[in-house]
Design an enzyme around this catalytic site. Structure first.
Site, PDB file in Angstrom:
ATOM      1  N   LYS A   1       0.794  -1.029  -0.114  1.00  0.00           N
ATOM      2  CA  LYS A   1       0.161   0.011  -0.082  1.00  0.00           C
ATOM      3  C   LYS A   1       0.987   1.144   0.089  1.00  0.00           C
ATOM      4  O   LYS A   1       1.555   1.617   1.048  1.00  0.00           O
ATOM      5  CB  LYS A   1      -0.965  -0.020   1.136  1.00  0.00           C
ATOM      6  CG  LYS A   1      -1.947   1.074   1.060  1.00  0.00           C
ATOM      7  CD  LYS A   1      -2.737   1.555   2.376  1.00  0.00           C
ATOM      8  CE  LYS A   1      -2.316   2.708   3.154  1.00  0.00           C
ATOM      9  NZ  LYS A   1      -2.436   4.000   2.045  1.00  0.00           N
TER      10      LYS A   1
ATOM     11  N   GLY B   1       6.679   5.170   8.127  1.00  0.00           N
ATOM     12  CA  GLY B   1       5.862   6.485   8.256  1.00  0.00           C
ATOM     13  C   GLY B   1       6.055   7.070   9.618  1.00  0.00           C
ATOM     14  O   GLY B   1       7.172   7.114  10.034  1.00  0.00           O
TER      15      GLY B   1
ATOM     16  N   THR C   1       1.708   6.742  13.803  1.00  0.00           N
ATOM     17  CA  THR C   1       0.940   5.594  13.047  1.00  0.00           C
ATOM     18  C   THR C   1       1.614   4.306  13.453  1.00  0.00           C
ATOM     19  O   THR C   1       1.248   3.123  13.842  1.00  0.00           O
ATOM     20  CB  THR C   1       0.996   5.790  11.597  1.00  0.00           C
ATOM     21  OG1 THR C   1       0.949   7.359  11.273  1.00  0.00           O
ATOM     22  CG2 THR C   1       0.338   4.870  10.611  1.00  0.00           C
TER      23      THR C   1
ATOM     24  N   GLU D   1       9.715   1.811  10.533  1.00  0.00           N
ATOM     25  CA  GLU D   1      10.925   2.907  10.140  1.00  0.00           C
ATOM     26  C   GLU D   1      10.143   4.311  10.232  1.00  0.00           C
ATOM     27  O   GLU D   1       9.173   4.506   9.594  1.00  0.00           O
ATOM     28  CB  GLU D   1      11.420   2.600   8.619  1.00  0.00           C
ATOM     29  CG  GLU D   1      12.085   1.632   8.314  1.00  0.00           C
ATOM     30  CD  GLU D   1      13.309   1.418   8.968  1.00  0.00           C
ATOM     31  OE1 GLU D   1      14.072   2.521   9.625  1.00  0.00           O
ATOM     32  OE2 GLU D   1      14.013   0.121   9.276  1.00  0.00           O
TER      33      GLU D   1
ATOM     34  N   CYS E   1      12.845  11.894   5.846  1.00  0.00           N
ATOM     35  CA  CYS E   1      13.031  11.337   7.464  1.00  0.00           C
ATOM     36  C   CYS E   1      14.617  11.946   7.819  1.00  0.00           C
ATOM     37  O   CYS E   1      14.768  11.838   9.103  1.00  0.00           O
ATOM     38  CB  CYS E   1      12.814  10.021   7.593  1.00  0.00           C
ATOM     39  SG  CYS E   1      13.483   8.860   6.566  1.00  0.00           S
TER      40      CYS E   1
ATOM     41  N   GLU F   1       9.213  16.524  15.248  1.00  0.00           N
ATOM     42  CA  GLU F   1       9.500  16.574  13.693  1.00  0.00           C
ATOM     43  C   GLU F   1       8.418  17.475  13.210  1.00  0.00           C
ATOM     44  O   GLU F   1       7.256  17.547  13.443  1.00  0.00           O
ATOM     45  CB  GLU F   1       9.153  15.130  13.457  1.00  0.00           C
ATOM     46  CG  GLU F   1       9.820  14.948  11.861  1.00  0.00           C
ATOM     47  CD  GLU F   1       9.116  13.641  11.172  1.00  0.00           C
ATOM     48  OE1 GLU F   1       8.050  13.029  11.545  1.00  0.00           O
ATOM     49  OE2 GLU F   1      10.125  13.151  10.674  1.00  0.00           O
TER      50      GLU F   1
HETATM   51  P1  NAD Z   1       1.860   8.189   7.822  1.00  0.00           P
HETATM   52  O1  NAD Z   1       2.313   7.461   9.031  1.00  0.00           O
HETATM   53  O2  NAD Z   1       0.684   9.149   7.876  1.00  0.00           O
HETATM   54  O3  NAD Z   1       1.545   7.211   6.617  1.00  0.00           O
HETATM   55  C1  NAD Z   1       2.314   6.207   6.299  1.00  0.00           C
HETATM   56  C2  NAD Z   1       1.565   5.168   5.492  1.00  0.00           C
HETATM   57  O4  NAD Z   1       0.851   4.521   6.662  1.00  0.00           O
HETATM   58  C3  NAD Z   1       0.498   5.509   4.597  1.00  0.00           C
HETATM   59  O5  NAD Z   1       0.426   4.564   3.497  1.00  0.00           O
HETATM   60  C4  NAD Z   1      -0.784   5.594   5.333  1.00  0.00           C
HETATM   61  O6  NAD Z   1      -1.945   5.410   4.528  1.00  0.00           O
HETATM   62  C5  NAD Z   1      -0.825   4.321   6.199  1.00  0.00           C
HETATM   63  N1  NAD Z   1      -1.289   4.301   7.496  1.00  0.00           N
HETATM   64  C6  NAD Z   1      -1.767   5.418   8.254  1.00  0.00           C
HETATM   65  N2  NAD Z   1      -2.497   4.893   9.106  1.00  0.00           N
HETATM   66  C7  NAD Z   1      -2.452   3.502   9.220  1.00  0.00           C
HETATM   67  C8  NAD Z   1      -2.955   2.301   9.994  1.00  0.00           C
HETATM   68  N3  NAD Z   1      -3.631   2.867  10.970  1.00  0.00           N
HETATM   69  N4  NAD Z   1      -2.794   1.410   9.748  1.00  0.00           N
HETATM   70  C9  NAD Z   1      -2.045   0.977   8.437  1.00  0.00           C
HETATM   71  N5  NAD Z   1      -1.432   1.980   7.789  1.00  0.00           N
HETATM   72  C10 NAD Z   1      -1.633   3.129   7.784  1.00  0.00           C
HETATM   73  O7  NAD Z   1       3.072   8.912   7.393  1.00  0.00           O
HETATM   74  P2  NAD Z   1       3.414   9.898   6.221  1.00  0.00           P
HETATM   75  O8  NAD Z   1       2.824  11.255   6.548  1.00  0.00           O
HETATM   76  O9  NAD Z   1       2.944   9.429   4.943  1.00  0.00           O
HETATM   77  O10 NAD Z   1       5.010  10.159   6.196  1.00  0.00           O
HETATM   78  C11 NAD Z   1       5.688  10.997   7.124  1.00  0.00           C
HETATM   79  C12 NAD Z   1       6.562  10.360   7.901  1.00  0.00           C
HETATM   80  O11 NAD Z   1       7.158   9.183   7.853  1.00  0.00           O
HETATM   81  C13 NAD Z   1       7.382  11.114   8.907  1.00  0.00           C
HETATM   82  O12 NAD Z   1       7.017  11.203  10.290  1.00  0.00           O
HETATM   83  C14 NAD Z   1       8.660  10.766   8.454  1.00  0.00           C
HETATM   84  O13 NAD Z   1       9.825  10.934   9.168  1.00  0.00           O
HETATM   85  C15 NAD Z   1       8.428   9.172   8.265  1.00  0.00           C
HETATM   86  N6  NAD Z   1       9.373   8.363   7.358  1.00  0.00           N
HETATM   87  C16 NAD Z   1      10.191   7.721   7.925  1.00  0.00           C
HETATM   88  C17 NAD Z   1      11.172   6.969   7.118  1.00  0.00           C
HETATM   89  C18 NAD Z   1      12.219   6.131   7.878  1.00  0.00           C
HETATM   90  O14 NAD Z   1      12.936   5.332   6.894  1.00  0.00           O
HETATM   91  N7  NAD Z   1      12.540   6.062   9.063  1.00  0.00           N
HETATM   92  C19 NAD Z   1      11.390   7.258   5.796  1.00  0.00           C
HETATM   93  C20 NAD Z   1      10.322   8.055   5.261  1.00  0.00           C
HETATM   94  C21 NAD Z   1       9.338   8.860   6.012  1.00  0.00           C
END
Ligand code: NAD
Length: 482
Positions: free
Chosen positions: A174, A227, A231, A249, A283, A386
C-alpha cells in the site's frame, strides 16, 4: 495522462469493491487531477486470497527465476524514468529533476539490488564438537504487508516490496493515499514482467481503512511500515497482540553537528542540502543545526545568505530545485510549527511563512519558504518535535560534551551528520550518538547493504541488505546427528 488509480489484485486492475473514490490533488496547483480507489477490508480479503493461492508455487521458484522477473520490472522503470519522474513530481510536489535523478533511479536500484540478493542470500550452519551439525533454513513468511509514506513514494515503496518478493513472499503493498500514482503505474508492468497472478498485489486508499485492514488480517504474517511515529504506535498496538513480525521505520529530528575544524564551505552547503532537500520532507533531513560557538556567526550568516537565495518554483520545471510541500494540510501544519517557534521566542533568520508564486499555473499550490530559526534551545517544542518541512533551527555549542548532549536530547534516534577533520573526535563522537545511523563529513550517502533504521521513537528493526531478507523470512534450525 492516467487519472484513475486502481488496485491490482490477483493479476487484475480493479477499482475498490466499495466503488468509492478519493481525490488525488496536485500539490503545486492545489487542483484535483484524478481519483484514487478507496479500498477497505473487502479488497484486502480478495488480495489475501489471491496471495495465499499464489504462495505455494512462488516460494518454490528458483531464486534465479525470481531475480529475472524483478530485473524485468527494473528494466521497465529504467525505460520509463522520465515519465515516472513527471508523475512523481505532479503527485508529490517534488522537483521533477530530483525525481529523475534520485527517486526513480533508486526505485530501479532497489529492484536490481534485491533481485540479486535473491540469489546471494545465505543462512548459517553451526557444527558442534560431538558430530552434530545445525543448519538454519530461511523460509518465506507467506503473505506480508508493505506500507509506505508519501515523501519518497516509489523509492520507499520499492525498498519494501523488493526484499519481500526476493525472499519468496506474496505481498499486499500500500503506497500512501497522498502519493499513489507511481505505485499504480508500476503495477501496470507487474504481469508483463512475469510475476504470477497474486504474488504482487497493490492496494490503494486510506491508512485507517485499507491499511488497518491489512495490519489486522490474520493471514498477514509481517508488516514492514515506514511513516510517522504515531502511526507506527497504532500499527504496533494492532499487530503486537497478534504476534506479527514488525519492521517500523519512523520519524526523526536529526542533528547536523559542525565543529570549528570542519571544512567550512562543504559543511555549509551540505547542511543546507540536509535541511531543505525535498522541501525538508526526508526522514533523514538535518533539521537541528548545531555549530561550535567560535564559528557560529560566520556559519549562520553563510547559511542565511544561501538559503535566502533559494528559489521556489513549479515542480514540473526542470530548473526548479525547491517545489511544493505535499498537501494543504501539511502546509498548514508546517506554518503552524513556524508560528509555534515564533511563540517560543525563536528569531526567524529567513523565510518564515507561505510562499505565493506569481506563475498562474501554481498560484493555488502549497508552498512554504525555506526557513531558518535561531534562539531556541533543546527544550523547545520546535527542537523536540518533527516538523517535516523546509524548517531548520541553528544553535551554538561550546564543546564536544555539550554537542553530544544536544544531539541526543530528543525522543527520536534516526540519524546524525557530524562535521570535523579530527579523526579521533569523529569516531568518538559517532559512538556516543544514540541514533541508528551517523554520517561523518557527508549526508545521505547510501550503501544499500548497510543497516538502515532508528532507535527509540524512530523505529524498531533495521532494513537494508540482508537485514530485510532476514525480516521477511522465518529461521528454522535443523539439528542433525551424523
Ligand atoms: P503516515 O504515518 O501518515 O502514513 C504512512 C503510511 O501508513 C501511509 O501509507 C498511510 O496510509 C498508512 N497508514 C496510516 N494509518 C494507518 C493505520 N492505522 N494502519 C495501517 N496503515 C496506516 O506517514 P506519512 O505522513 O505518509 O509520512 C511521513 C512520516 O514518515 C514522517 O514522520 C517521516 O519521518 C516518516 N518517514 C520515515 C522514514 C524512515 O525510514 N524512518 C522514511 C520516510 C518517512
Amino acid at each position: 495522462m492516467e487519472t484513475d488509480v486502481l488496485n491490482f489484485i490477483g493479476g487484475e486492475h480493479r477499482p475498490a469493491a466499495s466503488g468509492e473514490w478519493l481525490d488525488n490533488v496536485e500539490p503545486a496547483t492545489g487542483e484535483i487531477y484524478g481519483r484514487i480507489s478507496r479500498s477497505g477490508s473487502e479488497d484486502v480479503e480478495a488480495a489475501v486470497a489471491a496471495a495465499r493461492k499464489a504462495f505455494p508455487a512462488w516460494r518454490a521458484w528458483e531464486p534465479a527465476d525470481r531475480r529475472a522477473v524483478m530485473m524485468r520490472l527494473a528494466d521497465k522503470i529504467h525505460e520509463n524514468t522520465a515519465m515516472l519522474a513527471e508523475a512523481e513530481a505532479r503527485d508529490s510536489g517534488k522537483p521533477v529533476s530530483l525525481a529523475a535523478m534520485v527517486d526513480i533511479p533508486r526505485a530501479e536500484d532497489n529492484l536490481r539490488f534485491y533481485g540479486s540478493a535473491a540469489e546471494q542470500f545465505s543462512s548459517e550452519s553451526h557444527a558442534m564438537g560431538n558430530g552434530t551439525v545445525n543448519y538454519t533454513l530461511r523460509k518465506p513468511l507467506g503473505v506480508v504487508a508493505c506500507i509506505s509514506p508519501w515523501n519518497l513514494p516509489l523509492y520507499l515503496f520499492t525498498w519494501k516490496i523488493a526484499p519481500a518478493l526476493a525472499s519468496g513472499n506474496c505481498i499486499l503493498a500500500k503506497p500512501s493515499e497522498v502519493t499513489p500514482m507511481t505505485a499504480y503505474l508500476l503495477s501496470k508492468w507487474i504481469k508483463e514482467s512475469g510475476f504470477p497472478d497474486g504474488v504482487f498485489n497493490v492496494l490503494h486508499g486510506l491508512g485507517p481503512e485499507v491499511g488497518q485492514a491489512m495490519v489486522e488480517h490474520h493471514h498477514v504474517r509481517a508488516i514492514s511500515f515506514t511513516g510517522g511515529s504515531s502511526t507506527g504506535a497504532a500499527i504496533s498496538a494492532t499487530a503486537g497482540p497478534k504476534f506479527k513480525k514488525l519492521s517500523l521505520e519512523l520519524g526523526g529530528k536529526n542533528a547536523t553537528v559542525v565543529f570549528d575544524d570542519a571544512n567550512f564551505d562543504t559543511a555549509v552547503s551540505t547542511a543546507i542540502r540536509a535541511a531543505y532537500s525535498n522541501q525538508g520532507q526526508i526522514c533523514l533531513c538535518g533539521s537541528r543545526i548545531l555549530v561550535q560557538e567560535n564559528i557560529y556567526e560566520r556559519f549562520r550568516d553563510a547559511m542565511v545568505a544561501k538559503v535566502s537565495k533559494m528559489r521556489i518554483g513549479d515542480p514540473m520545471n526542470p530548473e526548479t530545485k525547491m517545489g511544493a510541500v505535499v498537501s494543504r494540510a501539511h502546509r498548514d501544519k508546517v506554518i503552524s510549527a513556524i508560528n509555534i517557534a515564533r511563540g517560543e521566542g525563536g528569531q526567524i533568520l529567513c523565510g518564515g511563512g507561505r510562499y505565493q508564486p506569481a506563475e498562474p499555473r501554481i498560484k493555488g499550490g502549497f508552498f512554504v519558504q525555506p526557513t531558518l530559526i535561531e534562539g531556541l534551545d533543546h527544550t523547545c517544542v520546535t527542537n523536540r518535535e518533527e516538523i517535516f518541512g523546509p524548517v531548520a533551527t541553528i544553535q551554538p555549542f561550546k564543546d564536544e560534551r555539550e554537542a553530544l548532549g544536544l544531539v541526543n536530547a530528543t525522543k527520536y534516534g534516526l540519524s546524525a551528520s557530524v562535521w570535523t577533520q579530527d579523526v579521533q573526535r569523529a569516531h568518538r563522537f559517532a559512538a556516543g550518538i544514540d541514533t541508528g545511523m551517523v554520517w561523518i563529513n557527508c549526508w545521505l550517502v547510501r550503501d544499500l547493504r548497510t543497516p538502515f533504521g532508528g532507535t527509540r521513537q524512530s523505529g524498531v528493526g533495521r532494513e537494508g541488505g540482508y537485514n530485510s531478507m532476514r525480516f521477511f523470512t522465518e529461521p528454522q534450525n535443523v539439528c542433525v546427528k551424523i
